[in-house]
Design a protein around this motif. Structure first.
Motif, PDB file in Angstrom:
ATOM      1  N   VAL A  95     -12.622   3.478   8.292  1.00 11.91           N
ATOM      2  CA  VAL A  95     -13.045   2.471   9.278  1.00 11.91           C
ATOM      3  C   VAL A  95     -11.916   2.246  10.276  1.00 11.91           C
ATOM      4  O   VAL A  95     -12.136   2.177  11.492  1.00 11.91           O
ATOM      5  CB  VAL A  95     -13.441   1.151   8.572  1.00 11.91           C
ATOM      6  CG1 VAL A  95     -13.678   0.044   9.608  1.00 11.91           C
ATOM      7  CG2 VAL A  95     -14.676   1.359   7.711  1.00 11.91           C
ATOM      8  N   THR A  96     -10.733   2.146   9.768  1.00 14.35           N
ATOM      9  CA  THR A  96      -9.571   1.985  10.647  1.00 14.35           C
ATOM     10  C   THR A  96      -9.337   3.238  11.486  1.00 14.35           C
ATOM     11  O   THR A  96      -9.113   3.157  12.699  1.00 14.35           O
ATOM     12  CB  THR A  96      -8.326   1.685   9.798  1.00 14.35           C
ATOM     13  OG1 THR A  96      -8.497   0.408   9.180  1.00 14.35           O
ATOM     14  CG2 THR A  96      -7.066   1.689  10.649  1.00 14.35           C
ATOM     15  N   ARG A  97      -9.392   4.384  10.815  1.00 13.02           N
ATOM     16  CA  ARG A  97      -9.112   5.643  11.543  1.00 13.02           C
ATOM     17  C   ARG A  97     -10.083   5.823  12.716  1.00 13.02           C
ATOM     18  O   ARG A  97      -9.686   6.312  13.779  1.00 13.02           O
ATOM     19  CB  ARG A  97      -9.232   6.826  10.589  1.00 13.02           C
ATOM     20  CG  ARG A  97      -8.158   6.818   9.478  1.00 13.02           C
ATOM     21  CD  ARG A  97      -8.229   8.067   8.618  1.00 13.02           C
ATOM     22  NE  ARG A  97      -7.220   8.027   7.559  1.00 13.02           N
ATOM     23  CZ  ARG A  97      -7.464   7.656   6.306  1.00 13.02           C
ATOM     24  NH1 ARG A  97      -8.692   7.301   5.931  1.00 13.02           N
ATOM     25  NH2 ARG A  97      -6.493   7.634   5.419  1.00 13.02           N
ATOM     26  N   TYR A  98     -11.344   5.435  12.501  1.00 17.82           N
ATOM     27  CA  TYR A  98     -12.331   5.649  13.572  1.00 17.82           C
ATOM     28  C   TYR A  98     -12.279   4.590  14.667  1.00 17.82           C
ATOM     29  O   TYR A  98     -13.044   4.625  15.614  1.00 17.82           O
ATOM     30  CB  TYR A  98     -13.746   5.719  12.969  1.00 17.82           C
ATOM     31  CG  TYR A  98     -13.970   6.998  12.174  1.00 17.82           C
ATOM     32  CD1 TYR A  98     -13.547   8.223  12.664  1.00 17.82           C
ATOM     33  CD2 TYR A  98     -14.597   6.965  10.936  1.00 17.82           C
ATOM     34  CE1 TYR A  98     -13.735   9.391  11.945  1.00 17.82           C
ATOM     35  CE2 TYR A  98     -14.809   8.125  10.209  1.00 17.82           C
ATOM     36  CZ  TYR A  98     -14.371   9.338  10.714  1.00 17.82           C
ATOM     37  OH  TYR A  98     -14.554  10.492  10.010  1.00 17.82           O
ATOM     38  N   LEU A  99     -11.330   3.632  14.528  1.00 19.44           N
ATOM     39  CA  LEU A  99     -11.099   2.683  15.632  1.00 19.44           C
ATOM     40  C   LEU A  99      -9.923   3.119  16.500  1.00 19.44           C
ATOM     41  O   LEU A  99      -9.640   2.496  17.511  1.00 19.44           O
ATOM     42  CB  LEU A  99     -10.837   1.277  15.063  1.00 19.44           C
ATOM     43  CG  LEU A  99     -12.049   0.555  14.468  1.00 19.44           C
ATOM     44  CD1 LEU A  99     -11.621  -0.733  13.749  1.00 19.44           C
ATOM     45  CD2 LEU A  99     -13.057   0.215  15.561  1.00 19.44           C
ATOM     46  N   LEU A 100      -9.257   4.170  16.091  1.00 16.48           N
ATOM     47  CA  LEU A 100      -8.099   4.655  16.843  1.00 16.48           C
ATOM     48  C   LEU A 100      -8.549   5.593  17.962  1.00 16.48           C
ATOM     49  O   LEU A 100      -9.383   6.481  17.746  1.00 16.48           O
ATOM     50  CB  LEU A 100      -7.138   5.393  15.905  1.00 16.48           C
ATOM     51  CG  LEU A 100      -6.474   4.490  14.846  1.00 16.48           C
ATOM     52  CD1 LEU A 100      -5.780   5.341  13.785  1.00 16.48           C
ATOM     53  CD2 LEU A 100      -5.467   3.539  15.519  1.00 16.48           C
ATOM     54  N   GLY A 103       0.799  -1.237   0.000  1.00 18.43           N
ATOM     55  CA  GLY A 103       0.000   0.000   0.000  1.00 18.43           C
ATOM     56  C   GLY A 103       0.818   1.268   0.000  1.00 18.43           C
ATOM     57  O   GLY A 103       0.743   2.058  -0.942  1.00 18.43           O
ATOM     58  N   PRO A 104       1.634   1.464   0.994  1.00 16.63           N
ATOM     59  CA  PRO A 104       1.615   0.634   2.198  1.00 16.63           C
ATOM     60  C   PRO A 104       0.589   1.187   3.196  1.00 16.63           C
ATOM     61  O   PRO A 104       0.521   2.394   3.405  1.00 16.63           O
ATOM     62  CB  PRO A 104       3.038   0.785   2.738  1.00 16.63           C
ATOM     63  CG  PRO A 104       3.450   2.156   2.316  1.00 16.63           C
ATOM     64  CD  PRO A 104       2.734   2.475   1.055  1.00 16.63           C
ATOM     65  N   THR A 105      -0.225   0.279   3.779  1.00 13.32           N
ATOM     66  CA  THR A 105      -1.282   0.701   4.702  1.00 13.32           C
ATOM     67  C   THR A 105      -1.354  -0.246   5.892  1.00 13.32           C
ATOM     68  O   THR A 105      -0.896  -1.381   5.834  1.00 13.32           O
ATOM     69  CB  THR A 105      -2.659   0.721   4.008  1.00 13.32           C
ATOM     70  OG1 THR A 105      -2.942  -0.593   3.531  1.00 13.32           O
ATOM     71  CG2 THR A 105      -2.707   1.717   2.876  1.00 13.32           C
ATOM     72  N   ILE A 106      -2.012   0.294   6.900  1.00 10.27           N
ATOM     73  CA  ILE A 106      -2.303  -0.491   8.103  1.00 10.27           C
ATOM     74  C   ILE A 106      -3.807  -0.500   8.277  1.00 10.27           C
ATOM     75  O   ILE A 106      -4.448   0.555   8.269  1.00 10.27           O
ATOM     76  CB  ILE A 106      -1.638   0.120   9.346  1.00 10.27           C
ATOM     77  CG1 ILE A 106      -0.105   0.181   9.132  1.00 10.27           C
ATOM     78  CG2 ILE A 106      -1.989  -0.654  10.600  1.00 10.27           C
ATOM     79  CD1 ILE A 106       0.587   1.108  10.085  1.00 10.27           C
ATOM     80  N   GLU A 107      -4.346  -1.683   8.436  1.00  6.05           N
ATOM     81  CA  GLU A 107      -5.792  -1.815   8.569  1.00  6.05           C
ATOM     82  C   GLU A 107      -6.130  -2.439   9.916  1.00  6.05           C
ATOM     83  O   GLU A 107      -5.474  -3.387  10.350  1.00  6.05           O
ATOM     84  CB  GLU A 107      -6.361  -2.690   7.449  1.00  6.05           C
ATOM     85  CG  GLU A 107      -7.873  -2.856   7.525  1.00  6.05           C
ATOM     86  CD  GLU A 107      -8.417  -3.770   6.438  1.00  6.05           C
ATOM     87  OE1 GLU A 107      -7.598  -4.380   5.708  1.00  6.05           O
ATOM     88  OE2 GLU A 107      -9.648  -3.875   6.326  1.00  6.05           O
ATOM     89  N   VAL A 129     -17.150  10.278  24.200  1.00  2.00           N
ATOM     90  CA  VAL A 129     -16.446  10.323  22.913  1.00  2.00           C
ATOM     91  C   VAL A 129     -14.957  10.069  23.105  1.00  2.00           C
ATOM     92  O   VAL A 129     -14.338  10.577  24.050  1.00  2.00           O
ATOM     93  CB  VAL A 129     -16.670  11.703  22.253  1.00  2.00           C
ATOM     94  CG1 VAL A 129     -15.856  11.814  20.966  1.00  2.00           C
ATOM     95  CG2 VAL A 129     -18.148  11.934  21.977  1.00  2.00           C
ATOM     96  N   ASN A 130     -14.417   9.271  22.212  1.00  2.00           N
ATOM     97  CA  ASN A 130     -12.969   9.113  22.083  1.00  2.00           C
ATOM     98  C   ASN A 130     -12.717   8.742  20.633  1.00  2.00           C
ATOM     99  O   ASN A 130     -12.692   7.576  20.265  1.00  2.00           O
ATOM    100  CB  ASN A 130     -12.444   8.028  23.036  1.00  2.00           C
ATOM    101  CG  ASN A 130     -10.915   7.969  23.048  1.00  2.00           C
ATOM    102  OD1 ASN A 130     -10.256   8.552  22.189  1.00  2.00           O
ATOM    103  ND2 ASN A 130     -10.361   7.268  24.026  1.00  2.00           N
ATOM    104  N   GLN A 131     -12.584   9.754  19.822  1.00  2.00           N
ATOM    105  CA  GLN A 131     -12.535   9.528  18.377  1.00  2.00           C
ATOM    106  C   GLN A 131     -11.649  10.575  17.734  1.00  2.00           C
ATOM    107  O   GLN A 131     -11.576  11.715  18.186  1.00  2.00           O
ATOM    108  CB  GLN A 131     -13.963   9.635  17.802  1.00  2.00           C
ATOM    109  CG  GLN A 131     -14.014   9.516  16.288  1.00  2.00           C
ATOM    110  CD  GLN A 131     -15.347   9.992  15.727  1.00  2.00           C
ATOM    111  OE1 GLN A 131     -16.407   9.627  16.242  1.00  2.00           O
ATOM    112  NE2 GLN A 131     -15.300  10.795  14.670  1.00  2.00           N
ATOM    113  N   ALA A 132     -10.973  10.166  16.655  1.00  2.00           N
ATOM    114  CA  ALA A 132     -10.174  11.132  15.905  1.00  2.00           C
ATOM    115  C   ALA A 132     -11.060  11.883  14.914  1.00  2.00           C
ATOM    116  O   ALA A 132     -11.981  11.317  14.329  1.00  2.00           O
ATOM    117  CB  ALA A 132      -9.063  10.401  15.158  1.00  2.00           C
ATOM    118  N   VAL A 133     -10.767  13.165  14.774  1.00  2.00           N
ATOM    119  CA  VAL A 133     -11.500  14.013  13.836  1.00  2.00           C
ATOM    120  C   VAL A 133     -10.482  14.672  12.917  1.00  2.00           C
ATOM    121  O   VAL A 133      -9.494  15.258  13.386  1.00  2.00           O
ATOM    122  CB  VAL A 133     -12.309  15.088  14.587  1.00  2.00           C
ATOM    123  CG1 VAL A 133     -12.922  16.081  13.606  1.00  2.00           C
ATOM    124  CG2 VAL A 133     -13.409  14.442  15.431  1.00  2.00           C
TER     125      VAL A 133
END
Lengths: 175, 452
Positions: free
Chosen positions: B84-89, B22-26, B141-145
């Motif tokens: 989807v991944t970002r919102y699990l961080l 990708g390179p990516t992390i999922e 709330v605990n989420q990245a924006v």
């Protein structure tokens, strides 16, 4: 044009000039209520109270009674006359204010007051029940009645008939 | 499973998938990873373990650079697989850096402090002209924006604006913004906003009731010019007017709170104000209703109930609170014979002026004083079929009986008269320093009035 004028300062119901007849219900009590609603006339102590008027049977009601309260009195207009007051009008707290419902005029005038009261039940049906056609029929029945039909002795009709015949004889118009 | 903080709970190929191409992390909701998510520090730590232990991964540049344990950079071309991944961080932010170390994207971690219900939906706003967006999960709330994206990554910069809301029916409204946490410009790190709500006992009617009276007759208008309102004899400026339509303070509050939950324009004037992102206008402290200063200015309530006047505190355009002098309330109750009489009227006179100038201006004399209400309007009027009337009285300032009569109980004589069904009636009472003064006017049935 109302028949009376209210003077809240002097507690007087002053009969307007030339008025010689007053109906307590229509000319005093009802007019007072209308006057009270105007401006701040309610700042004065009430002039009247009433009881009665309750329906009994059919079209009858208990005769209404009216009371002058808080020292209010009626003063006739300034002039010699007879004032006829119809209705059951009395003075409240007469031991304080006396029994007279009327006070003298300011000037020296002779005023006779006739107070017509009744304790009878009042019939409040509006109108007599006699229609215009009824009146026409009555007039026709009298004026168009033939002389031959007037036969009953001692009636007013027979008397008129006999008098007319006598006059006719007297002036030689007939036998 | 709760929020993951232990790298051992992430399993390579199961809940964390490394794509070196990708390179990516999922991140995948699997194994121990749930929608509760994983701290970004935990992911970073897991990557270190994988890079250390995995013969293939070590061939590639490492994906992340730590600034603090709540601030990271995605480097060497690495990025997350998707939102989807970002919102699990959790509990942290990051920047996506290009080869020159310049941010292409920046994500701030938004964490709420305080208690909000597990089902309560918080939302945020990133620009005054923007739209509100719900956080991914309900509850705390605990989420990245995402707060920044360069021209190839969204082309926006919201790093100087973030408002967090939580507005739930029958709960107090929670709100926080950057200035509340001492931040001017957001960076790619975690930020903690004080957001807490609780049951709101003042909200007792559901949304469906808002179409019924008195709510249906209420309105909200933001004015471009100052609106003057007389409070205790002085004029003050306001820019927001709530028409209370004779509702109680609680009903006015319910109406406004309802409006603030709407995603539509709630400005009944010419302007536009979207409910969900409009700042709070009212607040109860005990049983006292405060209006709040908003960006446009002060807030005033028109057509409130006289009975509420002593528990209304208005904030004007200057930000100062204004209250009326104590206003007592006299409630007149009418019997049927007055209520049913279209001509029936009432008057309220002072029984005497003994407490004031004592000039003998008593009821029953030509100088009797007709009392004024709190707006200096005479207390008289048609009964108009009502069963009662609420009359205000400026207890602290009314000096009709003389200056020494202010703030003193007022003896009153109340009269009423109709024509066709109501006789004359009189009743006396006292206007005390209270909103519960009451006088009943029950007139005998009129049977002897004639208007022929």
């Amino acid at each position: 044009m109302d028949s009376v004028t209210f003077d809240g300062v002097e507690n007087l119901i002053i009969v307007n000039n030339g008025v010689v007849s007053l109906d307590v219900k229509a000319d005093i009590y009802s007019v007072w209520k209308q006057w009270m609603r105007e401006g701040t006339n309610t700042k004065f102590l009430p002039a009247l109270r009433t009881v009665g008027g309750d329906p009994t049977t059919g079209v009858n009601t208990v005769a209404p009674y009216f009371f002058l309260t808080n020292g209010w009195k009626i003063r006739p207009y300034e002039g010699n006359h007879t004032l006829n007051i119809s209705g059951n009008l009395f003075v409240d707290e007469s031991e304080i204010y006396g029994n007279n419902i009327v006070v003298p005029t300011l000037g020296s005038f002779q005023v006779l007051v006739n107070l017509s009261t009744t304790s009878d039940a009042t019939v409040v049906a509006t109108g007599s029940g006699v229609t215009t056609q009824d009146k026409t029929d009555i007039i026709d029945g009298v004026m168009n009645k033939s002389l031959e039909e007037i036969t009953e002795s001692g009636t007013f009709g027979e008397h008129v008939k006999n008098e007319l015949l006598t006059i006719k004889k007297f002036i030689g118009l007939s036998e | 499973m709760a929020l993951l903080t232990d790298p051992d709970d992430l399993v390579d190929g199961v809940s964390i998938i490394i794509d070196t191409a990708g390179p990516t992390i999922e991140l995948v909701v699997a194994g121990n990873l749930t929608t509760e998510g994983v701290t970004i520090k935990c992911v970073y730590s897991k990557l270190k373990e994988l890079w250390k232990d995995n013969a293939d991964y070590i061939k590639y540049p490492f994906p992340m650079g730590p600034i603090t344990d709540e601030q990271f950079e995605m480097i060497n071309g690495w990025d997350w697989d998707g939102d989807v991944t970002r919102y699990l961080l959790r509990t942290g932010g990051w920047a996506l850096k290009d080869a020159s170390g310049v941010s292409q994207e920046e994500w701030a971690g938004v964490i709420t402090l305080g208690t909000i219900g597990a089902d309560d939906q918080a939302y945020f706003l990133q620009s005054s002209g923007g739209s509100v967006v719900n956080f991914q999960l309900t509850g705390p709330v605990n989420q990245a924006v995402k707060v920044y994206g360069d021209v190839s990554h969204g082309n926006f910069d919201y790093r100087d604006y973030l408002k967090v809301y939580c507005r739930i029916y029958q709960k107090t409204y929670a709100f926080s913004q950057l200035s509340d946490i001492g931040v001017i410009t957001l960076s790619y790190q975690a930020y903690r906003f004080p957001i807490a709500n609780a049951a709101d006992a003042k909200i007792t009617h559901n949304d469906a009731a808002m179409t019924d009276s008195p709510y249906s007759g209420m309105s909200l208008i933001w004015f471009t010019s100052a609106q003057q309102r007389d409070i205790g004899g002085n004029n003050y400026d306001f820019h927001v007017i709530v028409d209370g339509n004779q509702g109680t303070a609680e009903q006015v509050y319910e109406f406004v709170q309802y409006k603030l939950r709407q995603a539509t324009d709630i400005d009944d004037g010419a302007g536009t104000h979207i409910g969900k992102k409009t700042g709070s206008l009212l607040r109860f402290v005990g049983d006292t209703l405060y209006t709040l200063a908003v960006a446009e200015g002060g807030v005033f309530i028109d057509d409130y109930q006289d009975a509420d006047i002593n528990r209304l505190v208005f904030t004007d355009d200057t930000g100062n609170t204004r209250t009326f002098p104590y206003t007592a309330v006299l409630t007149l109750s009418y019997g049927d014979n007055l209520k049913n009489d279209a001509d029936a009227k009432y008057w309220v006179y002072f029984t005497n002026d003994d407490a004031g100038d004592n000039l003998g201006y008593d009821y029953g004399t030509s100088n009797a004083i007709l009392a004024w209400n709190a707006s200096n309007v005479s207390m008289t009027g048609l009964i108009s079929g009502n069963t009662s009337s609420q009359l205000s009285y400026a207890f602290d300032t009314n000096s009709q009986r003389g200056i020494s009569s202010t703030a003193v109980e007022a003896p009153v004589t109340t009269v009423a008269i109709g024509l066709n069904t109501g006789q004359f009636v009189k009743a006396t009472g006292i206007i005390a320093r209270s909103v519960s003064n009451a006088i009943s006017l029950v007139a005998p049935l009129e049977r002897n009035y004639s208007n022929e």
